[in-house]
Design a protein around this motif. Structure first.
Motif, PDB file in Angstrom:
ATOM      1  N   LEU A 165      60.923 102.542  78.913  1.00 31.63           N
ATOM      2  CA  LEU A 165      61.535 101.525  78.058  1.00 31.63           C
ATOM      3  C   LEU A 165      61.124 100.154  78.563  1.00 31.63           C
ATOM      4  CD1 LEU A 165      63.611 100.806  75.801  1.00 31.63           C
ATOM      5  CD2 LEU A 165      65.327 100.735  77.599  1.00 31.63           C
ATOM      6  N   VAL A 166      60.522  99.371  77.677  1.00 33.55           N
ATOM      7  CA  VAL A 166      60.120  98.009  77.999  1.00 33.55           C
ATOM      8  C   VAL A 166      61.022  97.076  77.207  1.00 33.55           C
ATOM      9  CG1 VAL A 166      58.257  96.311  77.914  1.00 33.55           C
ATOM     10  CG2 VAL A 166      57.731  98.728  78.343  1.00 33.55           C
ATOM     11  N   ILE A 167      61.691  96.160  77.883  1.00 30.54           N
ATOM     12  CA  ILE A 167      62.592  95.223  77.211  1.00 30.54           C
ATOM     13  C   ILE A 167      61.936  93.852  77.194  1.00 30.54           C
ATOM     14  CG2 ILE A 167      64.846  94.113  77.271  1.00 30.54           C
ATOM     15  CD1 ILE A 167      65.898  96.656  78.607  1.00 30.54           C
ATOM     16  N   VAL A 168      61.847  93.278  76.001  1.00 24.88           N
ATOM     17  CA  VAL A 168      61.196  91.987  75.793  1.00 24.88           C
ATOM     18  C   VAL A 168      62.227  91.023  75.208  1.00 24.88           C
ATOM     19  CG1 VAL A 168      59.352  90.800  74.567  1.00 24.88           C
ATOM     20  CG2 VAL A 168      59.026  93.155  75.312  1.00 24.88           C
ATOM     21  N   TYR A 169      62.247  89.815  75.732  1.00 22.09           N
ATOM     22  CA  TYR A 169      63.137  88.778  75.201  1.00 22.09           C
ATOM     23  C   TYR A 169      62.362  87.961  74.176  1.00 22.09           C
ATOM     24  CZ  TYR A 169      66.100  84.653  74.998  1.00 22.09           C
ATOM     25  OH  TYR A 169      66.870  83.607  74.582  1.00 22.09           O
ATOM     26  N   GLU A 170      62.854  87.941  72.950  1.00 21.05           N
ATOM     27  CA  GLU A 170      62.190  87.249  71.849  1.00 21.05           C
ATOM     28  C   GLU A 170      63.153  86.224  71.243  1.00 21.05           C
ATOM     29  OE1 GLU A 170      60.000  88.511  67.685  1.00 21.05           O
ATOM     30  OE2 GLU A 170      61.734  89.638  68.345  1.00 21.05           O
ATOM     31  N   THR A 219      74.398  83.108  73.302  1.00 17.97           N
ATOM     32  CA  THR A 219      73.168  83.786  73.714  1.00 17.97           C
ATOM     33  C   THR A 219      73.422  84.928  74.683  1.00 17.97           C
ATOM     34  OG1 THR A 219      71.844  81.810  73.365  1.00 17.97           O
ATOM     35  CG2 THR A 219      70.922  83.476  74.823  1.00 17.97           C
ATOM     36  N   ASN A 220      74.117  84.674  75.764  1.00 14.23           N
ATOM     37  CA  ASN A 220      74.335  85.708  76.787  1.00 14.23           C
ATOM     38  C   ASN A 220      75.074  86.911  76.223  1.00 14.23           C
ATOM     39  OD1 ASN A 220      73.011  84.143  78.645  1.00 14.23           O
ATOM     40  ND2 ASN A 220      74.868  83.400  79.631  1.00 14.23           N
ATOM     41  N   ASN A 221      76.100  86.670  75.420  1.00 15.35           N
ATOM     42  CA  ASN A 221      76.866  87.781  74.846  1.00 15.35           C
ATOM     43  C   ASN A 221      76.014  88.626  73.912  1.00 15.35           C
ATOM     44  OD1 ASN A 221      79.130  86.912  76.215  1.00 15.35           O
ATOM     45  ND2 ASN A 221      79.997  85.845  74.460  1.00 15.35           N
ATOM     46  N   ILE A 222      75.189  87.983  73.107  1.00 20.02           N
ATOM     47  CA  ILE A 222      74.357  88.711  72.151  1.00 20.02           C
ATOM     48  C   ILE A 222      73.296  89.531  72.872  1.00 20.02           C
ATOM     49  CG2 ILE A 222      72.594  88.368  70.363  1.00 20.02           C
ATOM     50  CD1 ILE A 222      74.433  86.088  69.320  1.00 20.02           C
ATOM     51  N   ILE A 223      72.612  88.924  73.814  1.00 17.99           N
ATOM     52  CA  ILE A 223      71.563  89.636  74.550  1.00 17.99           C
ATOM     53  C   ILE A 223      72.163  90.777  75.368  1.00 17.99           C
ATOM     54  CG2 ILE A 223      69.794  89.404  76.347  1.00 17.99           C
ATOM     55  CD1 ILE A 223      69.084  88.168  73.573  1.00 17.99           C
ATOM     56  N   PHE A 224      73.302  90.553  75.991  1.00 17.32           N
ATOM     57  CA  PHE A 224      73.962  91.604  76.759  1.00 17.32           C
ATOM     58  C   PHE A 224      74.323  92.786  75.858  1.00 17.32           C
ATOM     59  CE2 PHE A 224      77.739  93.708  78.464  1.00 17.32           C
ATOM     60  CZ  PHE A 224      77.261  94.077  79.710  1.00 17.32           C
ATOM     61  N   ALA A 225      74.882  92.511  74.677  1.00 19.82           N
ATOM     62  CA  ALA A 225      75.270  93.589  73.760  1.00 19.82           C
ATOM     63  C   ALA A 225      74.054  94.382  73.290  1.00 19.82           C
ATOM     64  CB  ALA A 225      76.020  93.009  72.563  1.00 19.82           C
ATOM     65  N   GLN A 226      72.973  93.690  72.957  1.00 17.02           N
ATOM     66  CA  GLN A 226      71.759  94.381  72.528  1.00 17.02           C
ATOM     67  C   GLN A 226      71.214  95.254  73.655  1.00 17.02           C
ATOM     68  OE1 GLN A 226      69.017  91.367  71.161  1.00 17.02           O
ATOM     69  NE2 GLN A 226      70.367  90.740  69.499  1.00 17.02           N
ATOM     70  N   ASN A 227      71.167  94.718  74.851  1.00 13.11           N
ATOM     71  CA  ASN A 227      70.664  95.462  76.002  1.00 13.11           C
ATOM     72  C   ASN A 227      71.549  96.674  76.300  1.00 13.11           C
ATOM     73  OD1 ASN A 227      68.823  95.721  78.278  1.00 13.11           O
ATOM     74  ND2 ASN A 227      70.599  95.189  79.523  1.00 13.11           N
ATOM     75  N   GLN A 228      72.843  96.480  76.242  1.00 14.01           N
ATOM     76  CA  GLN A 228      73.804  97.557  76.520  1.00 14.01           C
ATOM     77  C   GLN A 228      73.586  98.736  75.576  1.00 14.01           C
ATOM     78  OE1 GLN A 228      75.596  97.095  79.099  1.00 14.01           O
ATOM     79  NE2 GLN A 228      77.321  98.460  79.011  1.00 14.01           N
ATOM     80  N   THR A 229      73.414  98.441  74.294  1.00 10.22           N
ATOM     81  CA  THR A 229      73.234  99.497  73.301  1.00 10.22           C
ATOM     82  C   THR A 229      71.943 100.268  73.542  1.00 10.22           C
ATOM     83  OG1 THR A 229      74.475  98.234  71.668  1.00 10.22           O
ATOM     84  CG2 THR A 229      73.087  99.987  70.830  1.00 10.22           C
TER      85      THR A 229
END
Length: 98
Positions: free
Chosen positions: A86-91, A62-72
Motif C-alpha cells: 500500500l502506497v499512500i500519497v498526499y494530494e 485538514t488533519n481530521n480529513i486526512i486522518f479519517a481517510q488514512n484510517q479507513t
C-alpha cells in the motif's frame, strides 16, 4: 476497472481515490477502503491518494480529513494482513488546481 483487468494487462499497481473521483463521483472513504481491499486481494500494489480541498484547509479540517481517510484505508489492509503493498500519497487539491 475491476482488479482482474489490471492483472490481464500485467499491471501490478492500481491508483485508488484521486481527487477527481472523490469530487465528481462522490466516492466515500468506505467505498475507497473496499476498493483497496479488493485490489489487495487480487495481489495488486495499491496507490491511495489522501486529499483535502481548499474549503477544508480554510476551515482548519485538514488533519481530521486526512486522518479519517488514512484510517479507513489502513483498516481494510489490516483485515487482509498485508500493508506492505500500500502506497499512500498526499494530494492537496488546492495545490494542484483541480
Amino acid at each position: 476497472m475491476a482488479p482482474k483487468f489490471f492483472l490481464m494487462l500485467e499491471s501490478k499497481t492500481s491508483l485508488v481515490s484521486n481527487s477527481e473521483r472523490r469530487d465528481i463521483f462522490h466516492e466515500t472513504d468506505e467505498e475507497i477502503g473496499l476498493k483497496v481491499k479488493k485490489a489487495h486481494e487480487a495481489g495488486l500494489i495499491v496507490i491511495v491518494c489522501l486529499n483535502k480541498r481548499k474549503i477544508d484547509r480554510d476551515a482548519g479540517k485538514t488533519n481530521n480529513i486526512i486522518f479519517a481517510q488514512n484510517q479507513t484505508c489502513c483498516s481494510q489492509t489490516q483485515q487482509i494482513g498485508n500493508a506492505l503493498s500500500l502506497v499512500i500519497v498526499y494530494e492537496p487539491v488546492c495545490a494542484i488546481g483541480t
